[in-house]
Scaffold this motif. Structure first.
Motif, short mmCIF file in Angstrom:
data_model
loop_
_atom_site.label_atom_id
_atom_site.label_comp_id
_atom_site.label_asym_id
_atom_site.label_seq_id
_atom_site.Cartn_x
_atom_site.Cartn_y
_atom_site.Cartn_z
N GLY A 278 1.68 0.46 -10.56
CA GLY A 278 2.43 -0.59 -10.68
C GLY A 278 1.88 -1.74 -9.92
O GLY A 278 2.34 -2.82 -9.47
N GLY A 279 0.50 -1.76 -9.82
CA GLY A 279 -0.12 -3.01 -9.10
C GLY A 279 -0.22 -2.77 -7.63
O GLY A 279 -0.79 -3.55 -6.90
N VAL A 280 0.30 -1.56 -7.07
CA VAL A 280 0.34 -1.16 -5.45
C VAL A 280 -1.16 -0.30 -5.44
O VAL A 280 -0.94 0.85 -6.00
CB VAL A 280 1.35 -0.79 -5.01
CG1 VAL A 280 1.17 -0.40 -3.40
CG2 VAL A 280 2.58 -1.85 -5.40
N PRO A 281 -1.97 -0.60 -4.37
CA PRO A 281 -3.06 0.42 -4.05
C PRO A 281 -2.49 1.59 -3.51
O PRO A 281 -1.66 1.43 -2.97
CB PRO A 281 -4.03 -0.41 -3.35
CG PRO A 281 -3.30 -1.52 -3.01
CD PRO A 281 -2.21 -1.94 -3.63
N LEU B 36 -11.78 11.12 -5.86
CA LEU B 36 -12.17 10.62 -6.94
C LEU B 36 -10.90 10.10 -7.80
O LEU B 36 -10.82 8.91 -8.52
CB LEU B 36 -12.76 11.64 -7.84
CG LEU B 36 -13.22 11.79 -9.40
CD1 LEU B 36 -14.26 10.38 -9.39
CD2 LEU B 36 -13.56 12.85 -10.06
N ALA B 37 -9.52 11.02 -7.64
CA ALA B 37 -8.55 10.58 -8.25
C ALA B 37 -8.17 9.18 -7.91
O ALA B 37 -7.72 8.24 -8.61
CB ALA B 37 -7.42 11.50 -8.28
N ASN C 59 -7.21 3.42 -8.19
CA ASN C 59 -7.05 1.94 -7.59
C ASN C 59 -7.81 1.02 -8.71
O ASN C 59 -7.62 -0.23 -8.51
CB ASN C 59 -7.51 2.00 -6.47
CG ASN C 59 -6.61 2.52 -5.09
OD1 ASN C 59 -5.43 2.40 -5.63
ND2 ASN C 59 -7.11 3.04 -4.16
N ALA C 60 -8.85 1.63 -9.51
CA ALA C 60 -9.88 0.77 -10.12
C ALA C 60 -9.15 0.20 -11.52
O ALA C 60 -9.29 -0.73 -12.24
CB ALA C 60 -10.98 1.71 -10.62
N MET D 118 0.82 -1.02 -0.04
CA MET D 118 0.00 0.13 0.04
C MET D 118 0.84 1.24 -0.09
O MET D 118 1.82 1.28 0.90
CB MET D 118 -0.88 0.01 1.12
CG MET D 118 -1.74 1.21 1.37
SD MET D 118 -3.27 1.21 0.26
CE MET D 118 -4.26 -0.03 0.97
N TYR D 119 0.56 2.04 -0.80
CA TYR D 119 1.36 3.54 -0.81
C TYR D 119 0.37 4.51 -0.18
O TYR D 119 -0.67 4.68 -0.72
CB TYR D 119 1.75 3.86 -2.46
CG TYR D 119 2.57 3.32 -3.20
CD1 TYR D 119 3.89 2.73 -2.51
CD2 TYR D 119 2.45 2.78 -4.53
CE1 TYR D 119 4.73 2.01 -3.14
CE2 TYR D 119 3.33 2.29 -5.26
CZ TYR D 119 4.51 1.47 -4.70
OH TYR D 119 5.46 0.91 -5.10
#
Length: 344
Positions: A39-42, A27-28, A33-34, A1-2
């Motif tokens: 790079g695959g990290v939420p 919103l961003a 995340n959607a 998680m970032y």
């Protein structure tokens, strides 16, 4: 998680701005995340309230940096509050990305500071263009007595006088005040055809309402902080009919129209003031993390690179040497209680 930090006015007199910044950021993050995260990290944003108070902002900043260990913080909106944070951000080597702080002195914050809205050095001369379009060589100025208000006032006064204009009065007023009759009457006594005002929504709404009650008739021209739906709601639409205001960015671009559609789908209302700038700030940070890595220095370096070609709902975002974005303005006016494009 970032994790990304966020410091803004979520409660108090500045909440109209802070909550809007939160909307744009959320919103961003939803979109990031959607589509697989970074790079695959939420991504997770940790929201902290500064209540438009510098001391609270510094406390929130230290919590985010020392407890949550974030390498980058979004905020604040207020130039005064952002200026209070930036020395700590430089000391701790944490990237600070303000969505809308614009005081000219922010360019001296240091290498870890960025703003995605153009400096007040651009807003003042834009007011001169409005004066020229209105055909006026004399005008009054009212300004909120903080870093933002002084910045806009100074750049306008210099540009207006250079263009041959005469200022009838330059009247300050205080942040958080509730009665502006004394200041309004001083300006009214000069009988200005046009009055330029730089302010925040709560105070401006009172000034417009009290001006109407006192019979002060002038062509108001506002800064970017006042082009918000809350102004006619709070002041009463009769008091603000025909006001002209600057809006940062453009609502006519494909990028803004796509943003508007997404915002309305999520929040079921028109985009709130500066939510587009908050959206772009979050998107730029995400792109910088993807390019430079999840470290302060990596993000700081990559922000300049990703902004070179980035165009979002609030416009192109190329940074100058001080980390300040370029910008543009459109002119708005209130018609039947709604902000609409001003026909030049």
């Amino acid at each position: 998680m970032y994790k990304v930090g966020f410091v803004n006015h979520l409660t108090g007199d500045g909440a109209v701005y802070g909550q809007s910044m939160k909307n744009g950021t959320e919103l961003a993050v939803d979109i990031i995340n959607a589509t697989g995260g970074i790079g695959g990290v939420p991504v997770e944003v940790i929201y902290e309230d500064d209540r438009l108070v510098a001391a609270d902002a510094q406390t929130a900043f230290l919590k985010l940096v020392e407890s949550d260990k974030v390498p980058v913080i979004l905020g604040s909106s207020s130039s005064t509050v952002s200026l209070s944070i930036c020395p700590k951000a430089q000391e701790k080597k944490v990237v600070q990305v303000s969505q809308v702080s614009t005081a000219p002195s922010l360019k001296d914050c240091g290498k870890y500071f960025f703003s995605v809205m153009a400096s007040d050095t651009a807003q003042g001369p834009e007011w001169v263009k409005v004066a020229e379009a209105l055909g006026v060589k004399e005008a009054a100025v009212m300004y909120i007595n903080n870093d933002y208000g002084i910045g806009v006032k100074d750049t306008f006064v210099a540009a207006f006088e250079k263009a041959g204009g005469k200022l009838l009065i330059v009247q300050p007023f205080e942040l958080g005040a509730k009665d502006f009759r004394t200041e309004i009457l001083k300006v009214k006594d000069t009988n200005p055809k046009v009055t330029f005002i730089v302010d925040h929504v709560p105070e401006a709404s009172i000034i417009f309402k009290q001006s109407a009650e006192l019979g002060f008739k002038t062509q108001w021209v506002t800064d970017v902080s006042i082009v918000a739906a809350e102004v006619p709601e709070l002041a009463g639409k009769e008091a603000v009919e025909g006001i002209i205001g600057l809006r940062a960015g453009s609502s006519q671009t494909p990028e803004y129209k796509a943003f508007r559609d997404a915002f309305m789908k999520k929040f079921n209302k028109e985009p709130t003031i500066w939510a587009d700038f908050a959206y772009d700030a979050m998107m730029l940070v995400a792109k910088a993390i993807e390019k430079g890595g999840y470290t302060s220095d990596g993000i700081q370096k990559a922000l300049f690179e990703v902004a070179e070609t980035y165009v979002g709902p609030s416009g192109a975002k190329k940074f100058d040497e001080y980390g300040i974005s370029q910008g543009s303005y459109e002119w708005m006016t209130i018609k039947d209680g709604q902000w609409v494009l001003y026909e030049k």
